[in-house]
Design a protein around this motif. Structure first.
Motif, PDB file in Angstrom:
ATOM      1  N   TYR A 143      28.992  51.170  38.714  1.00 62.23           N
ATOM      2  CA  TYR A 143      29.438  52.523  38.394  1.00 62.23           C
ATOM      3  C   TYR A 143      29.511  53.384  39.653  1.00 62.23           C
ATOM      4  O   TYR A 143      30.438  54.171  39.822  1.00 62.23           O
ATOM      5  CB  TYR A 143      28.490  53.175  37.384  1.00 62.23           C
ATOM      6  CG  TYR A 143      28.637  52.660  35.970  1.00 62.23           C
ATOM      7  CD1 TYR A 143      29.837  52.093  35.547  1.00 62.23           C
ATOM      8  CD2 TYR A 143      27.595  52.744  35.054  1.00 62.23           C
ATOM      9  CE1 TYR A 143      29.982  51.627  34.256  1.00 62.23           C
ATOM     10  CE2 TYR A 143      27.726  52.273  33.759  1.00 62.23           C
ATOM     11  CZ  TYR A 143      28.921  51.719  33.361  1.00 62.23           C
ATOM     12  OH  TYR A 143      29.062  51.262  32.080  1.00 62.23           O
ATOM     13  N   GLN A 183      44.292  55.802  36.635  1.00 64.81           N
ATOM     14  CA  GLN A 183      44.765  54.414  36.557  1.00 64.81           C
ATOM     15  C   GLN A 183      45.388  54.112  35.201  1.00 64.81           C
ATOM     16  O   GLN A 183      46.191  53.197  35.077  1.00 64.81           O
ATOM     17  CB  GLN A 183      43.611  53.436  36.816  1.00 64.81           C
ATOM     18  CG  GLN A 183      42.919  53.643  38.135  1.00 64.81           C
ATOM     19  CD  GLN A 183      43.646  52.975  39.269  1.00 64.81           C
ATOM     20  OE1 GLN A 183      44.627  52.276  39.061  1.00 64.81           O
ATOM     21  NE2 GLN A 183      43.184  53.210  40.483  1.00 64.81           N
ATOM     22  N   GLY A 226      42.639  46.011  27.775  1.00 66.90           N
ATOM     23  CA  GLY A 226      41.404  46.029  27.000  1.00 66.90           C
ATOM     24  C   GLY A 226      40.256  46.527  27.865  1.00 66.90           C
ATOM     25  O   GLY A 226      39.978  45.953  28.912  1.00 66.90           O
ATOM     26  N   MET A 227      39.614  47.611  27.441  1.00 64.04           N
ATOM     27  CA  MET A 227      38.470  48.147  28.196  1.00 64.04           C
ATOM     28  C   MET A 227      37.366  48.456  27.205  1.00 64.04           C
ATOM     29  O   MET A 227      37.372  49.494  26.564  1.00 64.04           O
ATOM     30  CB  MET A 227      38.861  49.449  28.899  1.00 64.04           C
ATOM     31  CG  MET A 227      39.887  49.290  29.958  1.00 64.04           C
ATOM     32  SD  MET A 227      40.039  50.843  30.849  1.00 64.04           S
ATOM     33  CE  MET A 227      41.255  50.373  32.033  1.00 64.04           C
ATOM     34  N   ALA A 278      40.238  52.236  46.070  1.00 67.78           N
ATOM     35  CA  ALA A 278      40.088  50.884  45.527  1.00 67.78           C
ATOM     36  C   ALA A 278      40.796  50.791  44.183  1.00 67.78           C
ATOM     37  O   ALA A 278      40.963  51.783  43.476  1.00 67.78           O
ATOM     38  CB  ALA A 278      38.617  50.546  45.355  1.00 67.78           C
ATOM     39  N   THR A 279      41.225  49.588  43.846  1.00 61.25           N
ATOM     40  CA  THR A 279      41.893  49.377  42.566  1.00 61.25           C
ATOM     41  C   THR A 279      40.862  49.301  41.453  1.00 61.25           C
ATOM     42  O   THR A 279      39.855  48.623  41.578  1.00 61.25           O
ATOM     43  CB  THR A 279      42.683  48.055  42.585  1.00 61.25           C
ATOM     44  OG1 THR A 279      43.462  48.031  43.771  1.00 61.25           O
ATOM     45  CG2 THR A 279      43.573  47.940  41.378  1.00 61.25           C
ATOM     46  N   PHE A 280      41.116  50.006  40.387  1.00 63.94           N
ATOM     47  CA  PHE A 280      40.284  49.916  39.205  1.00 63.94           C
ATOM     48  C   PHE A 280      41.162  50.205  38.003  1.00 63.94           C
ATOM     49  O   PHE A 280      41.985  51.098  38.062  1.00 63.94           O
ATOM     50  CB  PHE A 280      39.130  50.931  39.277  1.00 63.94           C
ATOM     51  CG  PHE A 280      38.304  50.932  38.022  1.00 63.94           C
ATOM     52  CD1 PHE A 280      37.315  49.978  37.862  1.00 63.94           C
ATOM     53  CD2 PHE A 280      38.551  51.836  37.003  1.00 63.94           C
ATOM     54  CE1 PHE A 280      36.573  49.948  36.683  1.00 63.94           C
ATOM     55  CE2 PHE A 280      37.814  51.792  35.832  1.00 63.94           C
ATOM     56  CZ  PHE A 280      36.823  50.856  35.683  1.00 63.94           C
ATOM     57  N   PRO A 281      41.049  49.524  36.885  1.00 68.53           N
ATOM     58  CA  PRO A 281      40.176  48.388  36.582  1.00 68.53           C
ATOM     59  C   PRO A 281      40.602  47.109  37.309  1.00 68.53           C
ATOM     60  O   PRO A 281      41.735  47.015  37.775  1.00 68.53           O
ATOM     61  CB  PRO A 281      40.380  48.218  35.083  1.00 68.53           C
ATOM     62  CG  PRO A 281      41.737  48.759  34.822  1.00 68.53           C
ATOM     63  CD  PRO A 281      41.913  49.892  35.777  1.00 68.53           C
ATOM     64  N   SER A 301      40.097  59.160  34.453  1.00 66.46           N
ATOM     65  CA  SER A 301      39.965  60.290  35.382  1.00 66.46           C
ATOM     66  C   SER A 301      40.462  59.932  36.778  1.00 66.46           C
ATOM     67  O   SER A 301      40.763  60.826  37.557  1.00 66.46           O
ATOM     68  CB  SER A 301      38.531  60.834  35.410  1.00 66.46           C
ATOM     69  OG  SER A 301      37.607  59.801  35.398  1.00 66.46           O
ATOM     70  N   SER A 302      40.578  58.643  37.101  1.00 63.28           N
ATOM     71  CA  SER A 302      41.161  58.300  38.394  1.00 63.28           C
ATOM     72  C   SER A 302      42.669  58.072  38.267  1.00 63.28           C
ATOM     73  O   SER A 302      43.321  57.678  39.215  1.00 63.28           O
ATOM     74  CB  SER A 302      40.495  57.050  38.966  1.00 63.28           C
ATOM     75  OG  SER A 302      40.722  55.949  38.118  1.00 63.28           O
ATOM     76  N   ASP A 323      34.164  48.873  27.840  1.00 63.77           N
ATOM     77  CA  ASP A 323      33.072  49.678  28.362  1.00 63.77           C
ATOM     78  C   ASP A 323      33.505  51.144  28.412  1.00 63.77           C
ATOM     79  O   ASP A 323      34.507  51.484  29.024  1.00 63.77           O
ATOM     80  CB  ASP A 323      32.712  49.174  29.761  1.00 63.77           C
ATOM     81  CG  ASP A 323      31.513  49.889  30.327  1.00 63.77           C
ATOM     82  OD1 ASP A 323      30.410  49.711  29.778  1.00 63.77           O
ATOM     83  OD2 ASP A 323      31.665  50.650  31.303  1.00 63.77           O
ATOM     84  N   VAL A 359      36.115  45.456  33.772  1.00 66.11           N
ATOM     85  CA  VAL A 359      37.200  44.969  32.929  1.00 66.11           C
ATOM     86  C   VAL A 359      37.827  43.727  33.561  1.00 66.11           C
ATOM     87  O   VAL A 359      39.030  43.636  33.776  1.00 66.11           O
ATOM     88  CB  VAL A 359      38.273  46.056  32.716  1.00 66.11           C
ATOM     89  CG1 VAL A 359      39.153  45.700  31.536  1.00 66.11           C
ATOM     90  CG2 VAL A 359      37.645  47.404  32.462  1.00 66.11           C
ATOM     91  N   ILE A 408      32.561  52.443  41.546  1.00 68.69           N
ATOM     92  CA  ILE A 408      33.759  52.960  40.857  1.00 68.69           C
ATOM     93  C   ILE A 408      33.890  54.455  41.118  1.00 68.69           C
ATOM     94  O   ILE A 408      34.964  54.965  41.443  1.00 68.69           O
ATOM     95  CB  ILE A 408      33.667  52.706  39.340  1.00 68.69           C
ATOM     96  CG1 ILE A 408      33.739  51.219  39.034  1.00 68.69           C
ATOM     97  CG2 ILE A 408      34.795  53.427  38.610  1.00 68.69           C
ATOM     98  CD1 ILE A 408      33.458  50.879  37.596  1.00 68.69           C
ATOM     99  N   ALA A 419      36.347  56.280  33.631  1.00 60.83           N
ATOM    100  CA  ALA A 419      36.641  56.197  35.061  1.00 60.83           C
ATOM    101  C   ALA A 419      38.122  55.911  35.277  1.00 60.83           C
ATOM    102  O   ALA A 419      38.760  56.508  36.146  1.00 60.83           O
ATOM    103  CB  ALA A 419      35.790  55.112  35.714  1.00 60.83           C
ATOM    104  N   VAL A 450      31.965  45.952  33.025  1.00 61.83           N
ATOM    105  CA  VAL A 450      32.107  47.223  33.719  1.00 61.83           C
ATOM    106  C   VAL A 450      33.452  47.311  34.435  1.00 61.83           C
ATOM    107  O   VAL A 450      34.132  48.324  34.396  1.00 61.83           O
ATOM    108  CB  VAL A 450      30.956  47.419  34.719  1.00 61.83           C
ATOM    109  CG1 VAL A 450      31.254  48.561  35.675  1.00 61.83           C
ATOM    110  CG2 VAL A 450      29.656  47.664  33.977  1.00 61.83           C
ATOM    111  N   ALA A 498      33.907  52.639  31.835  1.00 64.13           N
ATOM    112  CA  ALA A 498      35.090  52.109  32.517  1.00 64.13           C
ATOM    113  C   ALA A 498      36.337  52.841  32.051  1.00 64.13           C
ATOM    114  O   ALA A 498      37.206  53.182  32.859  1.00 64.13           O
ATOM    115  CB  ALA A 498      35.226  50.609  32.244  1.00 64.13           C
ATOM    116  N   GLY A 523      36.736  54.339  43.495  1.00 68.91           N
ATOM    117  CA  GLY A 523      37.833  54.377  42.527  1.00 68.91           C
ATOM    118  C   GLY A 523      38.248  55.799  42.188  1.00 68.91           C
ATOM    119  O   GLY A 523      39.418  56.162  42.256  1.00 68.91           O
ATOM    120  N   VAL A 524      37.272  56.641  41.793  1.00 75.34           N
ATOM    121  CA  VAL A 524      37.602  57.964  41.275  1.00 75.34           C
ATOM    122  C   VAL A 524      37.679  59.013  42.382  1.00 75.34           C
ATOM    123  O   VAL A 524      38.669  59.733  42.511  1.00 75.34           O
ATOM    124  CB  VAL A 524      36.579  58.395  40.200  1.00 75.34           C
ATOM    125  CG1 VAL A 524      36.911  59.771  39.673  1.00 75.34           C
ATOM    126  CG2 VAL A 524      36.548  57.370  39.067  1.00 75.34           C
TER     127      VAL A 524
END
Lengths: 335, 529
Positions: free
Chosen positions: A169, B259, B244-245, A182-185, B256-257, B247, A282, A172, B253, A280, B250, A176-177
Motif C-alpha cells: 500500500y 488508472q 477485476g479488483m 509506476a504502473t498500477f494495477p 484516485s490515480s 481489494d 491485482v 502504491i 488507489a 493488493v 486497490a 502509483g498515486v
C-alpha cells in the motif's frame, strides 16, 4: 546377527559408497514422491471436511434445489469419496487436472497461464533479491558493528517487521498515486509486450524484494559470522589475508549450506506464499487463482493448486539439500 | 419554480447533476414525475454524449471461477460483462422500474395474464453477422427453463409452461397468471444468444453495444464497440476494459490515480476519505438490497408475535443507517419493499426505535432470559458491529441479546436459514411479487423467516395475476402490513449502491434496478476529454 548382516545389506552399502551423491538424490526423490502422495490425501480430505459443497456455495442465494441437484448429479458428487479420490489421483498423475467445475475451463491450461505469471514475478524478485541479500550480508559482516552494518540491519528489520500488504500500500500510495511514475494495477494479460509486463510488475516485485530481503540477508550475515569465529579463520587472518578475501574465499563457502536453505525457503515463498501481494496489486497469479477456487469449492482447481504448491516446496527443499551437500562434502557421509 | 428547474436543467447539461439528483429536486419543486423525466431527458440530451475513448472499470467480484455462460453469471463482474455484449427481451426503466422494450418491441397479455405475446424486434444483428430471429429467442428461453439447466434464472422461469413461436411473435403460456412477466424477462441471465447459446454457451455472441475481444476469468475483459448496434443511445466509448479488483484499497488507489474511470463497492467506512480526492465523484444510488435480522416464526421463543414485535421496536434504525452504512442507505420498515419498486405501498407508518413499546411487548410475551443472535461478517458488511449495536439498543428495553460470532466460511450453509435468529442480506428483486415469492411464500425454498401464512399466500397469488394496477397496489399494501406486523423479519435498512468515478465520466444513470447502473454503466456513460 553379525554373520547375517554382510550378505544382505552389503550390496546396498556398496552402491551407497560408490555413488554417495547419486544414491542420496534418488533417496530424496523417492521420499518426495511419498510426501506428495501424503499431501494429496491431506488436500482431498481437507476439502471434503470443509463445510458446504460446490453446488450450494457456487449458486449462493440464487440457487434453486433443482439447480443444486442438477449440478451435483452432473459432477458426480453423490459418489463415494474414495472413488472420486482414486479417479482424481489417477488423472493427476498423467498431468490431467480435469476441468474447473465453475468455469468449465481446462484446469491445466489455466494453471499454465497463472503459474507462468507467478513464476515470472517470483523470478524477477529472486534475480534482484538473492544477489542483493547475499551481497549486503557480506557487506554487513565486513563492516560488522560499524555504521554500514547498523544501517543495513535497521532497514532490513524495518522491512521485515511491516506486513507485506502494508509495504504494498505504501508503494502504491507514493509511486502509483502521489508521483504517478509506476504502473498500477499490475494486471498482466496475454499478448502484453514484455517491456509493459516488466513495468506492470515493478511495484509488486519491489514489495517482494523488501519482504524477503531481510530474512536472507540476516541469515547470510549470521552464517558467515559463525564461521568467522572458528579457528581456521583466525589462521587466515594471521596469515595476513585481507578481510574481504578471507570472507569471500574461506568463510563464505563454509557458510553456504544455511544460506542455500534460507534462499530456497524464500524462493518457495515467492511462488506459493504471495497471495496477499497478488490481491493488493491485482496480479493474476496462482495464489489468487486458488483463493477464488476455495471460495466456491471448485475442487479440481483447489486440488491442482495444492498439489503444485506442495511440489514446488518439496522440489526446492530437495534442491537446497542437494546443493548444500555439494557445497559441503562432509555432509555426504552422515555419521 | 420555472427558473429553478431551468437552473437544474442547465446543471444537467453541464454534467454537474445526476438524473437522480435532478429528479429528486425537480419533484421537490412540485414537478410531476413524467414532466421531470421528460425535462431530464431533454437536458441530458443537450449534454451531447461524446463518442470515443477507452473506458476502464475496476470492479470487485470477479473470480477465476467465473463462467462466460450467461446461465451461470453470478458475480458483479460477470453481471457487468454480460450487460456489455448482450441484450435481454425487456429492460427495466432506470427510474420507475417499469418494463421497457429491448429486443421485444411490445407485448400483450391475455385477460387472465396467463398468456403473453411478445413482438420481437426486426433488423437486429448478432455480433457474428447473423440476423436475430424468433428461433433464437425461443431457443434461449428453452435453455434457461429446461429442468436440467443450471441457469440462475431457473427459479424465475419455472412458471412458464410453454414457449412457442407464432410467426414472428413469441408466445409464452404460464402455469398461472403473472402480471410481471415482461419484467421477469429482464433478468440478466436471459441474454438472447444465437440458437439460445446451445451450440456454444461460452461464445459470448450477442446483440449488445460491445463485442467481447478478450476474457480471462477474474482478471480482465476487453470489448470493442459494435458498429452495427441496433441502438444509437448507448455504447458511446470505442473500447471498454473491465479489470477485476477484489481489494477495496486497490480499487480506491486505482481510481484516485486515474488508472481506471470507475469502481464499484466503495466501503462506507472509507468513502469520506475518497471524497477528498480532487478528481473523484461518489455515485450513490438507492437500492433494493436490504440487511436483515431474521427470526424463525415457528421456533420458540420467536413463535410469539409479542416477542417479535418487542425485538422490532428495539431496533434503532436511524443509528444503524448512520453507523453501519455511513449514511449511505435508507431506514427500513420491517417489510422487504421500498419506494424503488413499482407499486410501492405508500403511507405505511415508519416504525421507529421505541424502548418503552419494546419493553411492553417483551413483558407481554412472557419470555425471560437472553436471546441468542448469530452473526458473521459475511452476512453483510458490518454485520458483527450491527449485532453489537442492536444488543445495546435492546438493553435499554430490558432485552438481553447474546451475540454469537460465527465463522464466515459455511455461514450460508450452517447458520442462515438453519438457526432461528441470525443476520443476513437480501439483494433486490425486479418485482415485489418475486421478492415475496422468494422469501415469504409458505412453500418458498428460502422462506428464511419461516413465515407460513395461507392467507398471505392467497393474496400473493391474487396480486400476481391482477392486471389492474390500483387493485394490485392495494393487495401489496395488505401484504406489506402482514409482514411488517406479524412477520419474522427485522429490517433496519436498505443499503445504497456506493460507487465512484473520475469526473471525466459523464452521463451516469442512477438506475434503481440494481448496482452499477443496473450493470449498464459501460454502455451508458461517455468520457469527457
Amino acid at each position: 546377527m553379525s554373520d547375517l548382516q554382510p550378505s544382505t545389506v552389503l550390496p546396498g552399502l556398496r552402491f551407497n559408497q560408490r555413488f554417495p551423491l547419486l544414491s542420496l538424490i534418488i533417496e530424496r526423490f523417492l521420499l518426495s514422491l511419498v510426501l506428495l502422495f501424503a499431501v494429496s490425501v491431506l488436500i482431498f480430505g481437507g476439502l471434503e471436511a470443509l463445510p458446504g459443497d460446490f453446488a450450494t456455495t457456487y449458486l449462493g442465494q440464487s440457487a434453486t434445489p433443482q439447480a443444486v441437484a442438477n449440478i451435483r448429479a452432473e459432477l458426480g458428487l453423490n459418489r463415494p469419496v474414495t472413488t472420486r479420490y482414486v479417479e482424481w489421483l489417477g488423472n493427476a498423475v498423467q498431468g490431467n487436472f480435469g476441468t474447473s467445475w465453475a468455469s468449465k475451463n481446462s484446469v491445466s491450461e489455466q494453471i499454465g497461464k497463472r503459474l507462468g505469471n507467478s513464476l515470472f514475478l517470483a523470478a524477477c524478485a529472486a534475480v534482484i533479491s538473492v544477489p542483493l541479500a547475499v551481497g549486503l550480508g557480506m557487506l554487513a559482516v565486513h563492516f560488522r558493528n560499524r555504521l554500514p552494518d547498523k544501517i543495513i540491519n535497521v532497514i532490513s528489520l524495518a522491512a521485515i517487521s511491516l506486513p507485506e500488504f502494508f509495504i504494498g500500500y505504501l508503494l502504491i500510495l507514493f509511486f502509483g498515486v502521489k508521483f504517478g511514475i509506476a504502473t498500477f494495477p499490475a494486471t498482466v494479460y496475454d499478448g502484453m509486450a514484455f517491456v509493459d509486463r516488466l513495468k506492470a510488475i515493478a511495484l509488486p516485485t519491489a514489495t517482494l524484494v523488501l519482504v524477503v530481503l531481510a530474512h536472507m540477508m540476516r541469515m547470510t550475515r549470521a552464517a558467515i559470522l559463525s564461521v568467522m569465529s572458528s579457528a581456521y579463520m583466525e589462521t587466515a587472518e594471521l596469515k595476513g589475508l585481507s578481510a574481504f578475501r578471507a570472507i569471500v574465499k574461506h568463510a563464505a563457502p563454509n557458510a553456504l549450506a544455511p544460506i542455500i536453505n534460507v534462499v530456497a525457503l524464500n524462493l518457495a515463498y515467492l511462488i506459493v506464499g504471495v497471495v496477499v501481494v497478488e490481491v493488493v496489486f491485482v496480479y493474476p497469479g496462482m495464489g489468487q487463482y486458488m483463493v477464488d477456487a476455495v471460495t466456491v469449492r471448485d475442487m479440481p482447481v483447489v486440488q491442482a493448486c495444492g498439489l503444485i504448491f506442495a511440489a514446488v516446496y518439496i522440489l526446492l527443499n530437495m534442491v537446497a539439500d542437494v546443493l548444500a551437500i555439494v557445497a559441503n562434502p562432509r555432509l555426504r557421509h552422515p555419521r | 419554480m420555472k427558473d429553478y428547474t431551468k437552473h437544474l436543467a442547465s446543471r444537467v447539461t453541464s454534467g454537474g447533476l445526476s438524473r437522480r439528483e435532478f429528479m429528486g429536486r425537480a419533484m421537490a419543486a412540485g414537478m410531476t414525475l413524467a414532466l421531470a423525466d421528460q425535462l431530464f431527458t431533454e437536458s441530458a440530451m443537450a449534454a451531447e454524449p461524446k463518442r470515443g475513448g477507452h473506458l476502464k472499470l475496476g470492479l470487485e467480484g470477479g473470480a477465476a471461477t467465473d463462467s462466460k455462460d450467461p446461465a451461470k453469471f453470478l458475480s458483479q463482474f460477470m453481471f457487468c460483462v454480460g450487460r456489455c455484449w448482450g441484450d435481454m427481451l425487456v429492460e427495466s426503466h432506470p427510474l420507475t422500474g417499469a418494463a421497457v422494450p429491448a429486443l421485444a418491441e411490445s407485448w400483450e397479455p391475455s385477460k387472465d395474464a396467463a398468456t403473453w405475446t411478445f413482438k420481437i424486434r426486426k433488423g437486429v444483428k448478432f455480433h457474428n453477422g447473423k440476423d436475430l430471429t424468433i428461433d433464437d429467442v425461443v431457443a434461449t428461453l428453452n435453455r434457461h427453463t429446461d429442468s436440467k439447466s443450471e441457469s440462475g434464472a431457473l427459479g424465475v422461469m419455472k412458471s412458464i409452461k410453454e414457449i412457442k413461436a407464432d410467426g414472428d411473435n413469441l408466445v409464452l403460456t404460464l402455469t398461472e397468471g403473472n402480471a410481471d412477466m415482461p419484467l421477469l424477462l429482464s433478468d440478466y441471465h436471459l441474454v438472447i444468444q444465437p440458437n439460445g447459446g446451445k451450440d456454444d454457451p461460452l461464445a459470448s455472441i450477442g446483440t449488445g453495444p460491445y463485442k467481447l475481444v478478450s476474457f480471462e476469468p477474474g482478471v480482465r475483459a476487453t470489448f470493442e464497440r459494435n458498429k452495427d448496434d441496433w441502438r444509437t443511445d448507448r455504447g458511446f466509448v470505442d473500447s471498454v476494459e473491465i479489470i477485476g479488483m477484489n481489494d477495496a484499497t486497490a480499487r480506491i488507489a486505482a481510481l484516485s490515480s486515474g488508472q481506471v474511470h470507475y469502481i464499484n463497492r466503495v466501503d462506507p467506512k472509507t468513502v469520506d476519505l475518497l471524497k477528498r480526492a480532487p478528481n473523484v465523484e461518489i455515485l450513490s444510488t438507492a437500492g433494493r438490497g436490504h440487511y436483515v435480522f431474521i427470526m424463525h416464526c415457528n421456533t420458540a421463543p420467536f413463535d410469539n408475535n409479542d416477542l417479535r414485535l418487542a425485538l422490532k421496536y428495539a431496533m434503532d434504525r436511524e443509528t444503524m443507517v448512520k453507523k453501519i452504512l455511513g449514511g449511505y442507505g435508507k431506514v427500513g420498515n420491517d417489510f422487504p419493499i421500498n419506494s424503488t419498486y413499482a407499486l410501492f405501498p405508500e403511507g405505511i407508518e415508519q416504525r421507529v426505535y421505541d424502548p418503552d413499546k419494546a419493553a411492553f411487548h417483551y413483558k407481554k410475551s412472557g419470555h425471560s432470559g437472553s436471546v441468542l443472535l448469530r452473526t458473521s461478517e459475511v452476512a453483510f458488511p458490518g454485520a458483527v458491529d450491527a449485532a453489537v449495536l442492536y444488543q445495546e439498543s435492546c438493553k435499554k428495553a430490558g432485552i438481553n441479546i447474546e451475540v454469537k460470532r460465527e465463522p464466515g466460511d459455511g455461514y450460508w450453509t450452517n447458520v442462515w436459514n438453519v438457526q432461528p435468529f441470525s443476520t443476513s442480506y437480501w439483494g433486490g428483486r425486479p418485482t415485489q411479487d418475486q421478492m415475496y415469492s422468494t422469501a415469504y411464500l409458505s412453500t418458498a425454498d428460502w422462506n428464511d423467516t419461516r413465515f407460513k401464512r395461507p392467507d398471505f399466500d392467497k393474496l400473493l397469488l391474487q396480486a400476481r395475476s391482477e392486471l389492474d394496477e390500483a387493485k394490485r397496489k392495494e393487495l401489496y399494501r395488505t401484504m406489506a402490513m402482514m409482514v411488517r406486523d406479524e412477520g419474522g423479519v427485522i429490517l433496519p435498512m436498505f443499503n445504497d449502491f456506493v460507487n465512484a468515478s473520475t469526473k471525466q465520466v459523464k452521463g451516469y444513470v442512477h438506475d434503481i434496478g440494481n448496482d452499477m447502473s443496473n450493470g449498464y454503466v459501460a454502455t451508458r456513460v461517455w468520457l469527457e476529454s
